[in-house]
Motif scaffolding. Structure first.
Motif, short mmCIF file in Angstrom:
data_model
loop_
_atom_site.label_atom_id
_atom_site.label_comp_id
_atom_site.label_asym_id
_atom_site.label_seq_id
_atom_site.Cartn_x
_atom_site.Cartn_y
_atom_site.Cartn_z
N GLY A 1 -12.88 -4.37 -2.57
CA GLY A 1 -11.96 -3.45 -3.23
C GLY A 1 -10.92 -4.21 -4.02
O GLY A 1 -10.98 -5.44 -4.14
N TYR A 2 -9.95 -3.47 -4.54
CA TYR A 2 -8.86 -4.07 -5.30
C TYR A 2 -7.57 -3.32 -4.99
O TYR A 2 -7.58 -2.11 -4.76
N VAL A 3 -6.48 -4.06 -4.94
CA VAL A 3 -5.16 -3.50 -4.66
C VAL A 3 -4.12 -4.32 -5.41
O VAL A 3 -4.36 -5.46 -5.78
N GLU A 4 -2.96 -3.71 -5.62
CA GLU A 4 -1.85 -4.43 -6.24
C GLU A 4 -0.89 -5.01 -5.20
O GLU A 4 -0.12 -5.91 -5.52
N THR A 5 -0.95 -4.51 -3.99
CA THR A 5 -0.11 -5.03 -2.91
C THR A 5 -0.90 -6.08 -2.15
O THR A 5 -2.00 -5.79 -1.66
N LYS A 6 -0.35 -7.28 -2.03
CA LYS A 6 -1.07 -8.35 -1.34
C LYS A 6 -1.29 -7.97 0.13
O LYS A 6 -0.34 -7.74 0.86
N PRO A 7 -2.54 -7.90 0.55
CA PRO A 7 -2.82 -7.53 1.94
C PRO A 7 -2.34 -8.60 2.92
O PRO A 7 -2.48 -9.80 2.65
N GLN A 8 -1.78 -8.15 4.04
CA GLN A 8 -1.29 -9.07 5.06
C GLN A 8 -2.22 -9.12 6.27
O GLN A 8 -1.96 -9.84 7.22
#
Length: 141
Positions: free
Chosen positions: A121-128
């Motif tokens: 997937g893709y997101v703008e918030t860096k996953p933690q």
């Protein structure tokens, strides 16, 4: 007065900080791939590449067409817009292929990718999350 000036400045700059977010291509940590280039990502999202190197199925995840992150992803990977990719999917649907699964939010994408081994997937918030691997990062221009 000084406080109002600071609040006004912060409110003015806030939209710019949102517009300058990075875009992260993410996958489950158990995925054998360490990094993907734009061509690989495009092939996955156009369903031209359906299996990871280890033979596991790839499950690409989209955000809704109206999501800013999806517009940015489509521009970055395909140099296009979600609307323009619609004709491609019309042709693919005629061939019996369905577009990637859509999740309603970045959090839903992250949760899906955490739980499904072959998901990307893709997101703008860096996953933690320790269950997530970042395959590619695109910085704002």
């Amino acid at each position: 007065m000084k406080r109002l000036l600071i609040l006004g400045l912060a409110a003015t700059l806030m939209p710019f900080s949102i517009a300058w977010a990075d875009l992260y291509i993410i996958a489950n940590k158990d995925l054998p791939a360490a990094q993907l280039d734009k061509d690989d990502i495009a092939a996955i999202y156009l369903l031209k590449k359906k299996h990871w190197e280890n033979g596991d199925d790839i499950m690409p995840i989209n955000l809704p067409a109206q999501a800013e992150a999806r517009n940015r992803f489509t521009a970055e990977i395909f140099d296009s817009t979600p609307d323009k990719l619609g004709s491609y999917w019309d042709q693919m649907l005629f061939k019996g292929e369905t577009p990637p699964v859509t999740q309603n939010s970045e959090q839903a994408v992250i949760l899906f990718v955490e739980r499904i081994k072959g998901a990307i997937g893709y997101v703008e918030t860096k996953p933690q999350s320790p269950q997530i691997k970042i395959l590619q990062q695109f910085s704002s221009k």
